[in-house]
Design a protein around this motif. Structure first.
Motif, PDB file in Angstrom:
ATOM      1  N   ASN A  13       0.806  -1.228   0.000  1.00 49.01           N
ATOM      2  CA  ASN A  13       0.000   0.000   0.000  1.00 49.01           C
ATOM      3  C   ASN A  13       0.835   1.271   0.000  1.00 49.01           C
ATOM      4  OD1 ASN A  13      -2.088  -1.810   0.305  1.00 49.01           O
ATOM      5  ND2 ASN A  13      -2.077  -1.616   2.530  1.00 49.01           N
ATOM      6  N   LYS A  14       0.571   2.135  -0.989  1.00 50.38           N
ATOM      7  CA  LYS A  14       1.401   3.342  -1.075  1.00 50.38           C
ATOM      8  C   LYS A  14       0.863   4.487  -0.225  1.00 50.38           C
ATOM      9  CE  LYS A  14      -0.493   5.940  -4.909  1.00 50.38           C
ATOM     10  NZ  LYS A  14      -0.219   7.284  -5.416  1.00 50.38           N
ATOM     11  N   ASP A  15      -0.417   4.447   0.120  1.00 54.42           N
ATOM     12  CA  ASP A  15      -0.955   5.486   0.990  1.00 54.42           C
ATOM     13  C   ASP A  15      -2.248   4.975   1.635  1.00 54.42           C
ATOM     14  OD1 ASP A  15      -2.815   5.610  -1.042  1.00 54.42           O
ATOM     15  OD2 ASP A  15      -2.096   7.495  -1.866  1.00 54.42           O
ATOM     16  N   ILE A  16      -2.873   5.818   2.427  1.00 52.32           N
ATOM     17  CA  ILE A  16      -4.040   5.345   3.185  1.00 52.32           C
ATOM     18  C   ILE A  16      -5.189   4.947   2.259  1.00 52.32           C
ATOM     19  CG2 ILE A  16      -5.779   5.996   4.912  1.00 52.32           C
ATOM     20  CD1 ILE A  16      -3.608   7.847   6.139  1.00 52.32           C
ATOM     21  N   LYS A  17      -5.432   5.766   1.234  1.00 46.76           N
ATOM     22  CA  LYS A  17      -6.538   5.439   0.324  1.00 46.76           C
ATOM     23  C   LYS A  17      -6.310   4.101  -0.383  1.00 46.76           C
ATOM     24  CE  LYS A  17      -8.182  10.073  -0.802  1.00 46.76           C
ATOM     25  NZ  LYS A  17      -8.083  11.115  -1.839  1.00 46.76           N
ATOM     26  N   SER A  18      -5.073   3.853  -0.813  1.00 46.25           N
ATOM     27  CA  SER A  18      -4.770   2.564  -1.451  1.00 46.25           C
ATOM     28  C   SER A  18      -4.963   1.431  -0.452  1.00 46.25           C
ATOM     29  CB  SER A  18      -3.327   2.515  -1.950  1.00 46.25           C
ATOM     30  OG  SER A  18      -2.994   3.688  -2.592  1.00 46.25           O
TER      31      SER A  18
ATOM     32  N   TYR B 283       3.827   4.956  -7.804  1.00 43.96           N
ATOM     33  CA  TYR B 283       4.876   5.267  -6.831  1.00 43.96           C
ATOM     34  C   TYR B 283       6.130   4.517  -7.265  1.00 43.96           C
ATOM     35  CZ  TYR B 283       4.175   0.617  -4.729  1.00 43.96           C
ATOM     36  OH  TYR B 283       4.101  -0.729  -4.523  1.00 43.96           O
TER      37      TYR B 283
ATOM     38  N   ASN C 266      -6.683   6.110  -6.447  1.00 43.17           N
ATOM     39  CA  ASN C 266      -6.793   5.484  -5.121  1.00 43.17           C
ATOM     40  C   ASN C 266      -8.143   5.813  -4.476  1.00 43.17           C
ATOM     41  OD1 ASN C 266      -6.258   8.147  -4.614  1.00 43.17           O
ATOM     42  ND2 ASN C 266      -4.367   7.792  -3.474  1.00 43.17           N
TER      43      ASN C 266
END
Ligand code: SF4
Lengths: 421, 162
Positions: free
Chosen positions: A71-76, A369, B27
């Motif tokens: 996961n690259k960030d919270i949304k992902s 990313y 995302n």
């Protein structure tokens, strides 16, 4: 009635029809429905709107979080959680968590989930990759994926086809990537719009399976609905290794099948080919390439992250150094490829050369990313799209090339082929 | 009779899904968030200018590239009532039908209609009228099967109704 193409025969068989013709709308039974961490959450939301709850067959769905994972960030992370929980709720057999996952189109054939004669849809445009094994596979959107998961069926407009008759044998350092870039340069990014690209001829047997995956993978970059290869001994060998015991059916085009166009391509005449920004059809060979300084190299993706590709990169980088100031990012497409590269000592070659090696992920291919480009930067990439902003800033540039060219460019710091070293 | 009417935003060949909705926004699945970035990498001002009902007109191979349904969703959620193009990339075409975004193929209209023209489209007949120039065009009508999906406002409702 004229004979059917290989693609048409597979569609007919799955629609329960003895024959179909181009343009006909059919509803057909699916052997596999695929989704990733970007497209599945949209499909899962749609699934809730169906009257019938649940999935049609828990063994015929593949969910591969690969684009923004780890996961690259919270949304992902939330999206991956949504896919993970859906897989659990529905007891999906083929859900691949980080640690088992790889880039979907490298992973599924490796796991034996795509076999000849299958009808496969995936909510990812490069689902056409499995044509390398003689399956009819095509990219769809999330709503089609949802309907596929719920009903096991999808609607299709039967495509006409373009035939590519391959002859001869590729020269050293020239690979499947050069074949498909050459073809896209020749017919354009909409040259095969709505059509099947059927590859045939005695040149096919000279292509490795990994070359074929690369070629079928980029059928979509010519607008194609699918790309498909005949099933020969090499394909059968591959299946013995990756899908032992699994039943499959081999379809062949009728001798009197009709094609919209036919091309003959002499593999021995092809050279290292590069697609310049910002379209895969802007192809050049090194005969007309001047000094193009670069900032980054990416070797990986569903197009060129397989073991042949990684080996080729290692062959070029062995005993050499990545040029000063160049970032060279190498991403084996699956855990198995990663492991094999490790066993063969390839990872050491890369690290000694000054490259970085990543866990499997799509990462920079779609500007997610792991290698985003800043304004004005240039990247030589083994991926499949060089659209505006695909890998980062809207004024950055992507040059699509083979692993051999990408690796050679990493060494010189400018667009180069191995013979320049 | 179903109709669309609005101001035209004009684009060229091969408008790809990466410029329609860049991957850095994938995302999220939130429609209004996606709409807020629609066309951002090809026309930064698009989303400020577009009004509900407006129409996108483009040339060849509109929507080429990825299978992201986020692309037609972003366009629809931005308020666009119809996309007219010479040709569409096939996954985009499917996705638009499946989510109920009206799209029409018409080479002549795509070539001749200008940015800022007021255009109306009758979906029953496929007739496109450029009210600014007064010229009409015959767009390609959908086969009955696809028409049924569009009339049901998407594939899910169509399947549920079966
Ligand atoms: S590697 Fe690139 S093209 Fe392939 S599935 Fe991932 S994002 Fe798509």
């Amino acid at each position: 009635m004229a004979g059917m193409t290989m693609s048409q025969k597979i569609l007919a068989a799955h629609a329960g029809l003895s024959e179909v013709k181009a343009g006909q709308l059919i509803e057909a039974d699916l052997d596999l429905v695929l989704g990733n961490d970007i497209t599945s959450p949209v499909a899962i939301k749609e699934m809730e709107k169906f009257n019938s709850k649940g999935v049609f067959n828990k063994d015929k769905i593949a969910l591969v979080p690969d684009h923004f994972v780890p996961n690259k960030d919270i949304k992902s992370a939330e999206n991956c959680k949504c896919v993970r929980e859906f897989a659990k709720r529905n007891s999906i057999t083929n859900y691949f968590e980080v640690g088992q996952m790889g880039i979907e189109h490298a992973l599924l054939p490796e796991k034996g989930l795509t076999v000849p004669g299958d009808l496969i849809i995936g909510a990812d445009s490069h689902t056409c990759t499995y044509g390398a094994l003689g399956a009819f596979s095509t990219g769809v959107g999330s709503t089609d994926m949802a309907a596929g998961m719920a009903t096991g069926k999808a609607w299709f407009k039967v495509p006409s086809a373009i035939k590519f008759n391959l002859t001869g044998k590729l020269n050293e350092y020239v690979s499947g990537k050069d074949v498909i870039l050459h073809i896209i340069g020749m017919i354009g990014v909409d040259g095969a719009l709505y059509k099947s690209m059927e590859f045939t001829g005695e040149g096919v047997k000279e292509l490795s399976m990994d070359d074929r995956f690369t070629i079928a993978n980029m059928a979509i970059e010519a607008g194609g609905k699918n790309g498909i290869f005949p099933v020969d001994e090499k394909a059968i060998e591959y299946l013995k290794e990756h899908a032992p015991g699994k039943e499959y059916k081999i379809f062949e085009a009728d001798p009197d099948a009709e094609y919209d166009e036919e091309y003959t391509i002499d593999l021995s005449a092809l050279k290292s080919t590069v697609a310049f920004p910002h379209l895969p059809e802007n192809t050049h060979t090194f005969d007309d390439i001047d000094d193009i300084k670069i900032d980054q190299v990416v070797i990986g993706s569903c197009t060129n992250g397989r073991i042949d590709d990684i080996r080729m990169a290692a062959k070029v980088l062995k005993g050499r150094k990545v040029a000063e100031g160049i970032r060279c990012i190498i991403i084996p497409a699956t855990q198995a490829i990663y492991m094999q590269a490790m066993d063969e000592g390839l990872l050491k070659i890369f690290i000694e050369a000054g490259a970085v090696v990543s866990t499997p992920t799509c990462g920079p291919c779609l500007g997610g990313y792991m290698g985003i480009l800043a304004s004005g930067e240039r990247c030589v990439s083994t991926t499949n799209r060089n659209f505006v902003g695909r890998m980062g800033a809207t004024d950055s540039e992507i040059y699509l090339a083979s692993p051999a060219v990408a690796a050679a460019s990493a060494v010189t710091g400018k667009l180069s082929q191995p013979s320049d070293l | 009779m179903k109709e669309a009417r609005g101001n035209v935003f004009k684009f060229g060949d091969n408008v790809d899904t990466d410029v329609i909705i860049p991957a850095r926004y994938l995302n999220t699945t939130d429609h209004s968030e996606l709409a807020a970035h629609c066309m951002e990498d090809i026309d930064k001002t698009f989303i400020q200018k577009v009004q509900k009902g407006d129409i996108i007109v483009a040339n060849k191979n509109f929507g080429c590239g990825s299978s992201r349904e986020h692309a037609p969703i972003a366009i629809k959620a931005a308020g666009v009532s119809c996309v007219i193009a010479e040709t569409f990339a096939r996954i985009f075409y499917r996705n638009s039908i499946n989510i109920g975004l009206p799209i029409v193929e018409c080479e002549e209209a795509a070539k001749e209609i200008n940015e800022g023209d007021v255009v109306s489209i009758n979906f029953d007949t496929g007739v496109i009228t450029d009210e600014t120039t007064g010229k009409s065009y015959q767009g390609q009508a959908f086969p009955p099967f696809m028409q049924k999906i569009i009339d049901s406002e998407g594939l899910v409702n169509y399947i549920n109704a079966k």
